[in-house]
Design an enzyme around this catalytic site. Structure first.
Site, short mmCIF file in Angstrom:
data_model
loop_
_atom_site.label_atom_id
_atom_site.label_comp_id
_atom_site.label_asym_id
_atom_site.label_seq_id
_atom_site.Cartn_x
_atom_site.Cartn_y
_atom_site.Cartn_z
N HIS A 81 0.80 -1.22 0.00
CA HIS A 81 0.00 0.00 0.00
C HIS A 81 0.83 1.27 0.00
O HIS A 81 0.33 2.33 -0.36
CB HIS A 81 -0.95 0.02 1.20
N GLY A 82 2.09 1.18 0.38
CA GLY A 82 2.89 2.39 0.35
C GLY A 82 4.25 2.21 0.99
O GLY A 82 4.44 1.35 1.87
#
Length: 462
Positions: A315-316
């Site tokens: 996700h990041g």
């Protein structure tokens, strides 16, 4: 270009649909799909469209090698090349800065930050092309010998930049043989409109309030919970709305994509929540990471934490996402080993409250990339050193109470269940209301888009 923009709805989509339906020839349709998809991507990423085509070419060639040398060493080498190249590109463009900064911090070095611009959608299309080569190697799907057909799959604009993650095996037959009926187009338009209403009416509205509160330096207990609840609704309606629009657009083009959300906020456990939230991502990690690691048979605890650390990292490139992933790893481990039977015996309302409480706390970990701000929020939410409420929190709540009720109802199956029941009992009801609702929904969205400046898609950055 985003789906919820006047440029997309009023110019791009009508032009594509007209050109796409001029001929029934599948080669012509795929050509229009490729050109329009590359244009769609290049609108926001004119440079990285080359990277998209390169990724498609790499796995197209590796697929041919795996097919030709199936179950022999060259096939294994092609699979390894696919994994190394795809995950290597993802690591370079998405995570190199994160790794360099942490190495500098840990070792007191001064390695220059590469500062790459993150190509939009790289996490999604990388997983899609990987699913093709892995399934080819496993013998679960047949080779695609036409590069244009494979490029049409990889670059397909409905799901290119933010999913759902569509596996090649799910659309392989449709790439070479699909029929578009008026019923398909109507169902697709209805689904697209529903998604756009979620995004424009609910996600944008809750997002503005959430940002205003959570980015404030003056939090109370009441405002902290109001802000994170607003964000909880924003991220659901934002991403599920995008998925609805993607599924609807795919249907309008003759493709059937799988569902990506199934009312996750009515879950009775964290395990159930992840069966309902971002279904395509959960299924990808289950089939291509968790089960190959050993699943429930071999080191299940370690496998859970590996999968959820990777889920967070996907996700990041930030420690808060890793913490968010491990947070869910701990909860899922606890549910599977410590209190699964006890949870099953609890009354449903308690299960719903338990699940929503931890999901909302999880979204706080997801929202704050700065740990100092996260700590301030946690203290404020649990009343450490801050007042219970202030007039600003009360007035903000009163101004948005109708929005909160609307979001709460819309995040359950109640509205769709009532609508289906009415359509089933009164055949004329569906025939009359569907076109009216589509027209009204699009009309309201157009009006709101003209005046709105807040219109981000949260998952574009992943």
């Amino acid at each position: 270009m985003v789906f919820s923009s006047l440029m997309f709805v009023c110019v791009f989509l009508p032009a594509v649909m007209v050109l796409y339906n001029i001929s029934k020839n599948i080669t012509y349709k795929n050509t229009i799909l490729i050109i329009s998809s590359l244009f769609f991507y290049a609108w926001g990423e004119p440079v990285w469209v080359v990277l998209l085509i390169f990724s498609a070419l790499v796995d197209y060639v590796n697929g041919l090698i795996i097919d030709k040398y199936y179950a022999r060493p060259p096939a294994k080498a092609a699979l390894a090349a696919s994994l190394i190249i795809n995950l290597g590109l993802l690591a370079v463009f998405k995570y190199s800065g994160f790794f360099v900064n942490n190495i500098n911090l840990l070792l007191h070095t001064s390695i220059p930050d590469p500062a790459f611009t993150l190509p939009i959608g790289i996490s999604f299309y990388t997983f899609q092309t990987l699913s093709y080569t892995i399934d080819m190697y496993r013998g679960h799907t047949r080779v695609q010998k036409s590069f244009p057909a494979f490029l049409a799959y990889v670059s397909m604009f409905p799901q290119l930049v933010a999913g759902p993650i569509v596996r090649y095996s799910d659309v392989a037959a449709q790439l070479t043989d699909r029929r578009l009926s008026m019923e398909d187009f109507a169902e697709g338009a209805k689904r697209f409109t529903a998604g756009m209403c979620k995004k424009v009416m609910l996600a944008n509205s809750t997002g503005e309030v959430a940002s205003m509160i959570l980015d404030s330096t003056r939090l109370t207990v009441a405002s902290s919970w109001l802000g994170i609840v607003m964000y909880t609704f924003q991220i659901y309606f934002d991403f599920s709305g995008y998925s609805d629009m993607a599924i609807g657009l795919g249907r309008m083009l003759g493709f059937r994509f799988g569902e990506n959300f199934s009312y996750p906020y009515i879950s009775r456990s964290i395990t159930e929540f992840w069966r309902r939230w971002h279904i395509s991502l959960s299924a990808f990690f289950r089939d291509y990471v968790y089960i190959p690691l050993g699943g429930n048979r071999y080191r299940p605890v370690l496998n859970i934490f590996i999968v959820w650390m990777l889920t967070g990292l996907w996700h990041g490139a930030s420690w808060n996402f890793i913490l968010w992933g491990l947070f869910y790893g701990v909860l899922l481990f606890a549910e599977k080993t410590l209190f699964r039977r006890r949870l099953q015996k609890l009354p449903s309302p308690i299960c719903y409250i338990y699940t929503l409480f931890f999901v909302i706390i999880g979204w706080a970990l997801f929202y704050f990339t700065d740990f100092d701000k996260l700590l301030v929020f946690i203290k404020s939410a649990f009343g450490i050193g801050v007042p219970l409420y202030d007039l600003t929190a009360v007035s903000t709540f009163c101004a948005n109470v109708k929005l909160l009720v609307l979001c709460a109802v819309a995040s359950t199956p109640v509205p769709s269940t009532i609508y289906r029941h009415l359509c089933k009992r009164h055949g004329v009801f569906a025939a009359v209301t569907q076109p009216v609702l589509i027209a009204a929904g699009l009309g309201v969205c157009f009006i709101l888009l003209v005046g709105q400046t807040y219109n981000p898609f949260l998952y574009f950055r992943f």
